[in-house]
Design an enzyme around this catalytic site. Structure first.
Site, mmCIF file in Angstrom:
data_model
loop_
_atom_site.group_PDB
_atom_site.id
_atom_site.type_symbol
_atom_site.label_atom_id
_atom_site.label_comp_id
_atom_site.label_asym_id
_atom_site.label_seq_id
_atom_site.Cartn_x
_atom_site.Cartn_y
_atom_site.Cartn_z
ATOM 1 N N HIS A 356 0.799 -1.230 0.000
ATOM 2 C CA HIS A 356 0.000 0.000 0.000
ATOM 3 C C HIS A 356 0.825 1.270 0.000
ATOM 4 O O HIS A 356 0.243 2.358 0.073
ATOM 5 C CB HIS A 356 -0.934 0.030 1.212
ATOM 6 N N LYS A 545 -9.304 13.952 4.001
ATOM 7 C CA LYS A 545 -8.436 12.771 4.010
ATOM 8 C C LYS A 545 -7.534 12.922 5.220
ATOM 9 O O LYS A 545 -7.510 13.978 5.848
ATOM 10 C CB LYS A 545 -7.609 12.682 2.722
ATOM 11 N N ARG A 546 -6.762 11.879 5.587
ATOM 12 C CA ARG A 546 -5.812 12.052 6.672
ATOM 13 C C ARG A 546 -4.890 13.242 6.374
ATOM 14 O O ARG A 546 -4.570 13.522 5.220
ATOM 15 C CB ARG A 546 -4.992 10.771 6.867
ATOM 16 N N LYS A 551 0.248 14.446 1.283
ATOM 17 C CA LYS A 551 -1.050 14.784 0.692
ATOM 18 C C LYS A 551 -1.174 16.287 0.421
ATOM 19 O O LYS A 551 -2.109 16.732 -0.243
ATOM 20 C CB LYS A 551 -2.183 14.292 1.588
ATOM 21 N N THR A 653 -8.615 6.547 -2.658
ATOM 22 C CA THR A 653 -9.956 6.039 -2.943
ATOM 23 C C THR A 653 -10.981 7.148 -2.727
ATOM 24 O O THR A 653 -12.070 7.081 -3.287
ATOM 25 C CB THR A 653 -10.313 4.832 -2.049
ATOM 26 N N LYS A 657 -14.700 8.188 -4.800
ATOM 27 C CA LYS A 657 -16.023 8.491 -4.222
ATOM 28 C C LYS A 657 -16.531 9.820 -4.755
ATOM 29 O O LYS A 657 -17.704 9.966 -5.096
ATOM 30 C CB LYS A 657 -15.934 8.550 -2.694
HETATM 31 C C1 LIG Z 1 -12.258 7.020 1.507
HETATM 32 C C2 LIG Z 1 -11.804 7.402 2.848
HETATM 33 C C3 LIG Z 1 -10.445 7.625 3.085
HETATM 34 C C4 LIG Z 1 -9.389 7.563 1.986
HETATM 35 O O1 LIG Z 1 -9.281 8.843 1.419
HETATM 36 P P1 LIG Z 1 -8.016 9.258 0.511
HETATM 37 O O2 LIG Z 1 -8.421 10.590 -0.028
HETATM 38 O O3 LIG Z 1 -7.910 8.227 -0.560
HETATM 39 O O4 LIG Z 1 -6.841 9.320 1.405
HETATM 40 C C5 LIG Z 1 -10.042 7.978 4.362
HETATM 41 N N1 LIG Z 1 -10.925 8.100 5.363
HETATM 42 C C6 LIG Z 1 -12.251 7.913 5.172
HETATM 43 C C7 LIG Z 1 -13.181 8.084 6.315
HETATM 44 C C8 LIG Z 1 -12.733 7.556 3.917
HETATM 45 O O5 LIG Z 1 -14.041 7.352 3.744
#
Ligand SMILES: *Cc1c(COP(=O)(O)O)cnc(C)c1O
Length: 808
Positions: A356, A545-546, A551, A653, A657
């Site tokens: 990952h 995101k985190r 990022k 991911t 979404k």
């Molecule tokens: C989808 C999701 C992530 C992943 O987000 P990235 O933008 O790909 O880092 C992290 N936390 C939550 C709660 C999510 O639903």
């Protein structure tokens, strides 16, 4: 109604009436009652699915993961069972609001971010495809911390998601309890009858692993798969002899040390934690899960393992469960008396590893000495695996001792490199997006690739459209159903048919209306939570995101400051109003990430109260970002920020979404963005920034100060930062953040992408001023998101790695 099935309304009433005092029934109580009723309702299908798995002697896959970021389950399970109308009606008849009861469900936050959420999406897709797949994880008593914001700082508080230590969806399966060993020492012993040398591991601690099963409901297909989560307990609550000897505290302390294994999820995302307790967690998961599978096998087949590899496959979600390689060897050899070579053949035909990350700080390694203390027998096995492996390396590269040094599972600093163990022990090694998998082969694992090219493959991530479109965005779901029929829910490529409406202005107006309503829903929530009023005519520009330097939330902040400074200078011709929304948790020990949260909040405070700014720009930090927050945020987003340094984000991911829900993306050529751009074309994606190979070429030549000297906008931004305009009485507070952006050694190369980011943002702002054209691009994003369904990802895993038959 199937006569085995129960009357939902009667069952709901039963659970409600079973409370002793009904005067104080809260929404949580109602939630628990309806969850219990639905769990009873799905029991027959669950039982039948288990029976099918048991009787049909078919190949089975096990998904081993330290994290499953499930979120809420009520809406999802009602939807997948096809009982939304029935339950809603029952609630109406009882005079209750289903909506507020849904909101009362706590998120099951047993994960940090993308990796854990991926595992949850995969479980949904496996069940919806009727594949025989079981998930194995840990039942953390405390999931990821809850985030409060005080004076702009992140405050972590414990996540007590298990109210009264129970979860309405789970079933305690204590009959499958097993024991996991820790510590002690090993000796060799010759069996006087067989003459076989055996290793005895005399542990000094044994911990009970008690399984709790969570149902994973497939989409309207009578399949309910199982997620088995292990809870740690002491072998005896009280050691009677010690208790009688008066050592009451000793006796209870044993219990506490066992319990601590599944007490709390480590809150680090993309960063390894070297604590002993984390290693205990990893081994606990792996040992309990493999014992569970082997016990079941031996019950059916005795100790004949000749068909085991045909019947079982283990997918390792990152290196966290990679001790499975050593533990399966140990169980086969020590517990079931197989010879080394037989056992090794089984291991290397059943283990598959998903990588990952390429970030060095996230690559796990454990000190040999820590392992020797905690896991003496697994360590012996790892050492033996390494000896066999290094012989193979020497055959491939005769005389090249440096190759042996680089590839060795145990390095020269006495560290066990878990990725090396995983690669050596697996028949498949995959990355999670095309670019990422290429970089694994050409960079991080290049030598392994030269040794075993056939092991390497790509499986681009995906997300489940059941949760991320149908449940999160009911208005869009209804429009899609009315327009395309409902097949898209299980065959997301059907969304392509939307393209026929791209020039239909009446359809595009409906499309836009849905987005505006979702924005209003989010705006109401933000107003209630933070007091900030948002105008839904503004572009909703979102980065959730985190919080991590790779990022690059900082790059986004620089753009916000740029917009603010333009407004203050009156340079607002052809202005596009924006709402910039940030959300995300910082690991508690990650100081730079926490400072980033503080900076965002300070900038928000200055910007939002400035009368010159008004509706032109609003900045929001959305607290406690989690799955249920994303369910509200992604349907309400116009512009999705996917701005990591190229080559650093393995897939992403969140980007998928947003795309499914019709957001446009501003992004770099990183992770799955590359494949999104390929599906969309440049005219429907705001692309900027250096490519991965250009970032690499900058190494050693990067001069951020020169970039500032050449760019008056950057100068203006750094001037405001450096004079403390956003410091709010804490002078110098952001100096370390500022310095890291200006550092020639900055690994994230933030300023290298500044100019092209600002230009791409200007294009996005310009594009947003034509609502019809924007809605058209929004529709195309949804229409072309089919390949990012987790169903496609799982079909790829199954075709190339698992080779399971569906049990429809
Ligand atoms: C989808 C999701 C992530 C992943 O987000 P990235 O933008 O790909 O880092 C992290 N936390 C939550 C709660 C999510 O639903």
């Amino acid at each position: 109604m199937n006569n085995e099935q129960i009357d939902l309304k009667a069952s709901l009433l039963h659970y409600l009436q079973n409370q002793l005092d009904r005067r104080f029934t809260t929404e949580q109580d109602y939630n628990r009652a309806v969850a219990s009723a639905i769990r009873d309702y799905l029991m027959p299908a669950w039982r039948e699915t288990l029976a099918r798995h048991h009787h049909q002697e078919k190949r089975h896959a096990y998904y081993l993961s330290m994290e499953f970021l499930i979120g809420r389950s009520l809406v999802n399970n009602m939807q997948n069972l096809g009982i939304e109308n029935e339950v809603t009606q029952a609630f109406n008849e009882l005079g209750l609001s289903l909506e507020s009861i849904q909101q009362a469900e706590a998120d099951a936050g047993l994960g940090n971010g993308g990796l854990g959420r991926l595992a949850a999406c995969f479980m949904d897709s496996c069940a919806s495809l009727a594949l025989p797949v079981t998930g194995y994880g840990l039942r953390y008593e405390y999931g990821l911390f809850r985030q409060l914001i005080k004076n702009g700082h992140q405050i972590e508080t414990p996540d007590c998601w298990l109210e009264f230590n129970s979860y309405p969806w789970e079933v305690n399966r204590k009959e499958y309890t097993c024991k996991v060993k820790f510590g002690g020492h090993c000796w060799t012993h010759k069996d006087p009858d067989t003459g076989r040398f055996e290793v005895i591991w005399q542990a000094d601690e044994e911990v009970l692993a008690v399984p709790f099963d969570v149902p994973i409901v497939g989409y309207q297909n009578n399949t309910v798969n199982t997620l088995r989560l292990w809870d740690a307990n002491a072998t005896e609550a009280f050691k009677l002899d010690e208790f009688n000897a008066g050592d009451y505290f000793e006796a209870v302390a044993t219990n506490n040390s066992a319990k601590s294994i599944t007490m709390v999820l480590y809150p680090n995302d993309s960063n390894q934690n070297g604590k002993t307790l984390r290693l205990r967690q990893q081994y606990f998961l792996v040992s309990a899960s493999l014992q569970d599978v082997l016990t079941h096998w031996v019950k059916k087949h005795g100790i004949d393992f000749s068909q085991f590899a045909q019947a079982n496959v283990f997918q390792l979600n990152d290196t966290h469960p990679s001790l499975a390689v050593a533990e399966l060897m140990r169980l086969l050899i020590d517990e079931y008396q197989l010879e080394w070579n037989q056992a090794w053949l089984i291991v290397t035909q059943t283990m598959a590893y998903t990588n990952h990350t390429l970030l060095p700080e996230a690559l796990e390694s454990w000190p040999v000495e820590m392992m020797r203390t905690l896991l003496p027998r697994p360590l012996e096995i790892i050492e033996e695996i390494n000896r066999h492996f290094l012989v193979q390396v020497s055959y491939k590269w005769p005389g090249e001792l440096d190759k042996q040094r680089q590839l060795s599972i145990i390095d020269g600093y006495g560290m066990v490199k878990m990725a090396h163990l995983a690669i050596v022990g697996s028949f498949s090694v995959n990355g999670v997006a095309a670019l990422h998998s290429e970089l694994l082969k050409s960079k991080l694992f290049n030598h392994f690739y030269q040794l075993w090219p056939h092991k390497f493959n790509n499986k681009t991530n995906g997300v489940t459209p059941r949760r991320w479109i149908a449940a999160a965005n009911p208005a869009l779901r209804n429009l899609l159903n009315d327009t395309l029929g409902s097949d898209w829910i299980t065959n997301l490529n059907q969304l392509e048919q939307l393209e026929a409406y791209q020039n239909d202005s009446a359809f595009l107006a409906r499309w836009r209306e849905i987005k505006q309503n979702n924005k209003q829903r989010l705006a109401d929530f933000v107003a209630q939570q933070t007091g900030i009023e948002l105008n839904i005519e503004a572009m909703f520009d979102v980065q959730v995101k985190r919080i991590h330097q790779y990022k690059r939330q900082i790059l986004n902040v620089l753009h916000v400051i740029h917009l603010y400074s333009q407004i203050k200078k009156g340079q607002t011709d052809n202005w596009t109003n924006r709402v910039v929304i940030f959300g995300g948790k910082a690991a508690p020990g990650y100081w730079m990430a926490k400072q980033t949260i503080k900076l965002i909040n300070n900038v928000a405070q200055i910007v939002n109260k400035d009368r010159d700014v008004g509706d032109k720009l609003k900045v929001v930090f959305y607290p406690d970002y989690r799955v249920s927050a994303m369910e509200m945020v992604c349907p309400a987003t116009d512009l999705s920020e996917q701005i990591s340094t190229a080559g650093k984000e393995a897939s992403g991911t969140g980007n998928m979404k947003f795309m499914m829900n019709g957001a446009l993306t501003i992004g770099t050529l990183d992770g799955a963005n590359v494949e999104m751009l390929e599906a969309l074309g440049q005219q429907n994606f705001f692309l900027f920034g250096l490519e991965a190979h250009q970032i690499q070429a900058l190494e050693g030549h990067y001069q951020p100060q020169d970039l500032i000297n050449q760019d008056t906008d950057l100068q203006a931004i750094f001037h405001l930062l450096e004079v403390g305009h956003f410091s709010l009485f804490e002078s110098g507070i952001f100096d370390p953040l500022i310095a890291s952006s200006k550092d020639p050694a900055d690994p994230w190369k933030t300023l290298a992408d500044f100019r092209s980011y600002i230009d791409a943002q200007a294009q996005a702002a310009q594009a947003y001023r034509d609502p019809q054209a924007w809605s058209r691009m929004s529709l195309l994003n949804c229409a072309r998101s089919g390949r990012f369904s987790a169903d496609r990802t799982i079909q790829d895993y199954n075709r190339d790695i698992w080779k399971l038959n569906d049990l429809k």
